[in-house]
Design a protein around this motif. Structure first.
Motif, PDB file in Angstrom:
ATOM      1  N   GLU A 241      29.233  40.844  43.322  1.00  0.00           N
ATOM      2  CA  GLU A 241      30.457  41.607  43.551  1.00  0.00           C
ATOM      3  C   GLU A 241      31.279  41.630  42.276  1.00  0.00           C
TER       4      GLU A 241
ATOM      5  N   ILE B 193      32.138  43.330  48.840  1.00  0.00           N
ATOM      6  CA  ILE B 193      31.384  44.565  48.996  1.00  0.00           C
ATOM      7  C   ILE B 193      30.880  44.731  50.432  1.00  0.00           C
TER       8      ILE B 193
ATOM      9  N   TYR C 251      32.742  50.325  43.012  1.00  0.00           N
ATOM     10  CA  TYR C 251      31.748  49.300  42.702  1.00  0.00           C
ATOM     11  C   TYR C 251      30.543  49.944  42.017  1.00  0.00           C
TER      12      TYR C 251
END
Length: 142
Positions: A101, A107, A128
């Protein structure tokens, strides 16, 4: 100390030791292989993009159904979006387990919430992928 109390203490110590051993084993399972980590991130972002596409197809299908006879028939697009949502959640579980992450964001939580309709969580999931170098696999939200 009674025999029963001593047995309870011993069991508690054994349980605590087992938890520590399990935590060490789990934490040591995370990948130290950067190529493997990148592959898991690519898979996640590919699945996130597929889910976004399926979600858009479902939205378009619902709009078309509303414009036609208005029957409430579950479309194949809905099934595709549901299975794509589960696939991206599964991929996020791998990232979560492996500690892949960025910036302290969870996430897995963001992905579950995004699939549930949270546009902010979807934006964080897309971000992300952007920061992982896979921005072309997902659509920006907004």
């Amino acid at each position: 100390m009674s025999m029963q109390h001593r047995g309870t203490s011993t069991r508690a110590v054994r349980r605590a030791a087992a938890v520590v051993v399990a935590a060490v084993l789990i934490s040591s399972c995370s990948s130290d292989d950067p190529a493997q980590a990148k592959e898991w991130q690519r898979q996640y972002c590919t699945k996130l993009g597929s889910w976004q596409d399926a979600k858009r197809a479902t939205t378009a299908s619902v709009a078309d159904a509303d414009a036609s006879d208005g029957q409430n028939v579950q479309s194949p697009e809905f099934d595709n979006a549901e299975s794509a949502g589960q696939a991206v959640i599964d991929a996020s579980k791998r990232l979560d387990r492996e500690g892949l992450e960025h910036g302290g964001n969870r996430i897995l939580d963001d992905t579950v919430n995004a699939v549930g309709g949270d546009i902010g969580a979807e934006g964080r999931a897309v971000s992300y992928c952007d920061s992982s170098g896979f921005e072309t696999l997902v659509s920006s939200t907004g």
